[in-house]
Design a protein around this motif. Structure first.
Motif, PDB file in Angstrom:
ATOM      1  N   ASN A   8     -34.054  64.955  -9.190  1.00 35.86           N
ATOM      2  CA  ASN A   8     -32.878  65.092  -8.332  1.00 35.86           C
ATOM      3  C   ASN A   8     -32.462  66.546  -8.124  1.00 35.86           C
ATOM      4  O   ASN A   8     -31.543  66.819  -7.379  1.00 35.86           O
ATOM      5  N   ARG A   9     -33.097  67.470  -8.802  1.00 39.25           N
ATOM      6  CA  ARG A   9     -32.728  68.879  -8.661  1.00 39.25           C
ATOM      7  C   ARG A   9     -33.225  69.445  -7.345  1.00 39.25           C
ATOM      8  O   ARG A   9     -34.323  69.158  -6.895  1.00 39.25           O
ATOM      9  N   CYS A  10     -32.393  70.253  -6.714  1.00 42.98           N
ATOM     10  CA  CYS A  10     -32.750  70.885  -5.444  1.00 42.98           C
ATOM     11  C   CYS A  10     -33.309  72.279  -5.719  1.00 42.98           C
ATOM     12  O   CYS A  10     -32.865  72.959  -6.630  1.00 42.98           O
ATOM     13  N   ARG A  11     -34.234  72.674  -4.916  1.00 38.91           N
ATOM     14  CA  ARG A  11     -34.720  74.051  -4.991  1.00 38.91           C
ATOM     15  C   ARG A  11     -33.882  74.887  -4.052  1.00 38.91           C
ATOM     16  O   ARG A  11     -33.503  74.438  -2.985  1.00 38.91           O
ATOM     17  N   ASP A  12     -33.566  76.082  -4.475  1.00 36.59           N
ATOM     18  CA  ASP A  12     -32.781  76.976  -3.626  1.00 36.59           C
ATOM     19  C   ASP A  12     -33.588  77.383  -2.408  1.00 36.59           C
ATOM     20  O   ASP A  12     -34.799  77.538  -2.469  1.00 36.59           O
ATOM     21  N   ALA A  13     -32.894  77.571  -1.318  1.00 33.21           N
ATOM     22  CA  ALA A  13     -33.513  78.089  -0.107  1.00 33.21           C
ATOM     23  C   ALA A  13     -33.783  79.578  -0.305  1.00 33.21           C
ATOM     24  O   ALA A  13     -33.088  80.233  -1.079  1.00 33.21           O
ATOM     25  N   PRO A  14     -34.774  80.123   0.352  1.00 36.83           N
ATOM     26  CA  PRO A  14     -35.016  81.564   0.214  1.00 36.83           C
ATOM     27  C   PRO A  14     -33.864  82.360   0.822  1.00 36.83           C
ATOM     28  O   PRO A  14     -33.183  81.877   1.722  1.00 36.83           O
ATOM     29  N   ARG A  27     -23.421  87.689   8.141  1.00 38.43           N
ATOM     30  CA  ARG A  27     -23.386  86.285   8.570  1.00 38.43           C
ATOM     31  C   ARG A  27     -24.530  85.496   7.952  1.00 38.43           C
ATOM     32  O   ARG A  27     -24.363  84.370   7.479  1.00 38.43           O
ATOM     33  N   GLY A  28     -25.709  86.074   7.931  1.00 36.56           N
ATOM     34  CA  GLY A  28     -26.865  85.410   7.328  1.00 36.56           C
ATOM     35  C   GLY A  28     -26.669  85.180   5.841  1.00 36.56           C
ATOM     36  O   GLY A  28     -27.009  84.114   5.315  1.00 36.56           O
ATOM     37  N   SER A  29     -26.097  86.155   5.151  1.00 38.03           N
ATOM     38  CA  SER A  29     -25.840  86.012   3.715  1.00 38.03           C
ATOM     39  C   SER A  29     -24.796  84.940   3.443  1.00 38.03           C
ATOM     40  O   SER A  29     -24.952  84.132   2.524  1.00 38.03           O
ATOM     41  N   LEU A  30     -23.740  84.905   4.235  1.00 36.05           N
ATOM     42  CA  LEU A  30     -22.702  83.882   4.061  1.00 36.05           C
ATOM     43  C   LEU A  30     -23.250  82.485   4.335  1.00 36.05           C
ATOM     44  O   LEU A  30     -22.954  81.536   3.594  1.00 36.05           O
ATOM     45  N   ASP A  31     -24.061  82.343   5.379  1.00 35.27           N
ATOM     46  CA  ASP A  31     -24.679  81.044   5.672  1.00 35.27           C
ATOM     47  C   ASP A  31     -25.575  80.600   4.515  1.00 35.27           C
ATOM     48  O   ASP A  31     -25.566  79.437   4.110  1.00 35.27           O
ATOM     49  N   TYR A  32     -26.352  81.537   3.986  1.00 31.55           N
ATOM     50  CA  TYR A  32     -27.241  81.248   2.853  1.00 31.55           C
ATOM     51  C   TYR A  32     -26.450  80.794   1.632  1.00 31.55           C
ATOM     52  O   TYR A  32     -26.768  79.774   1.012  1.00 31.55           O
ATOM     53  N   LEU A  33     -25.392  81.525   1.287  1.00 33.42           N
ATOM     54  CA  LEU A  33     -24.579  81.162   0.125  1.00 33.42           C
ATOM     55  C   LEU A  33     -23.881  79.824   0.323  1.00 33.42           C
ATOM     56  O   LEU A  33     -23.829  78.993  -0.586  1.00 33.42           O
ATOM     57  N   ARG A  34     -23.350  79.594   1.506  1.00 37.44           N
ATOM     58  CA  ARG A  34     -22.672  78.327   1.818  1.00 37.44           C
ATOM     59  C   ARG A  34     -23.638  77.152   1.665  1.00 37.44           C
ATOM     60  O   ARG A  34     -23.321  76.133   1.048  1.00 37.44           O
ATOM     61  N   VAL A  37     -24.550  76.584  -2.173  1.00 35.66           N
ATOM     62  CA  VAL A  37     -23.492  75.926  -2.945  1.00 35.66           C
ATOM     63  C   VAL A  37     -23.394  74.453  -2.560  1.00 35.66           C
ATOM     64  O   VAL A  37     -23.292  73.585  -3.424  1.00 35.66           O
ATOM     65  N   ALA A  38     -23.454  74.153  -1.279  1.00 30.91           N
ATOM     66  CA  ALA A  38     -23.368  72.763  -0.824  1.00 30.91           C
ATOM     67  C   ALA A  38     -24.520  71.936  -1.392  1.00 30.91           C
ATOM     68  O   ALA A  38     -24.322  70.789  -1.802  1.00 30.91           O
ATOM     69  N   ALA A  39     -25.715  72.498  -1.458  1.00 34.62           N
ATOM     70  CA  ALA A  39     -26.867  71.776  -1.998  1.00 34.62           C
ATOM     71  C   ALA A  39     -26.706  71.513  -3.492  1.00 34.62           C
ATOM     72  O   ALA A  39     -27.116  70.466  -3.989  1.00 34.62           O
ATOM     73  N   LYS A  40     -26.088  72.441  -4.207  1.00 33.54           N
ATOM     74  CA  LYS A  40     -25.916  72.294  -5.656  1.00 33.54           C
ATOM     75  C   LYS A  40     -24.912  71.200  -6.011  1.00 33.54           C
ATOM     76  O   LYS A  40     -25.050  70.544  -7.033  1.00 33.54           O
ATOM     77  N   VAL A  41     -23.904  70.987  -5.195  1.00 39.56           N
ATOM     78  CA  VAL A  41     -22.895  69.978  -5.510  1.00 39.56           C
ATOM     79  C   VAL A  41     -23.139  68.655  -4.781  1.00 39.56           C
ATOM     80  O   VAL A  41     -22.429  67.681  -5.029  1.00 39.56           O
ATOM     81  N   GLN A  48     -16.027  65.477 -11.040  1.00 38.98           N
ATOM     82  CA  GLN A  48     -16.721  66.619 -11.628  1.00 38.98           C
ATOM     83  C   GLN A  48     -16.751  67.823 -10.687  1.00 38.98           C
ATOM     84  O   GLN A  48     -16.722  68.959 -11.122  1.00 38.98           O
ATOM     85  N   VAL A  49     -16.820  67.570  -9.402  1.00 44.27           N
ATOM     86  CA  VAL A  49     -16.858  68.655  -8.421  1.00 44.27           C
ATOM     87  C   VAL A  49     -15.517  69.418  -8.413  1.00 44.27           C
ATOM     88  O   VAL A  49     -15.482  70.614  -8.205  1.00 44.27           O
TER      89      VAL A  49
END
Length: 55
Positions: A8-14, A27-34, A37-41, A48-49
């Motif tokens: 069930n673990r997700c791999r991080d996007a590059p 903008r690209g960095s913010l989209d990546y971080l957003r 985080v969404a994939a992790k939760v 728990q969230v």
């Protein structure tokens, strides 16, 4: 992550590629971080969230 089955673990996007101007990089960095985080939760139980794991 303890308690989460391995399948069930997700791999991080590059990380985003470097862009031409500072605004595009930000903008690209913010989209990546957003997205990361969404994939992790995703799929985590609602109580728990909304609570911190640290005390």
């Amino acid at each position: 992550m303890p308690g989460v089955p391995h399948h069930n673990r997700c791999r991080d996007a590059p990380p985003p590629r470097t862009r031409n101007c500072e605004a595009e990089v930000l903008r690209g960095s913010l989209d990546y971080l957003r997205t990361s985080v969404a994939a992790k939760v995703d799929g985590a139980p609602e109580p728990q969230v909304r609570t911190t794991a640290l005390s």
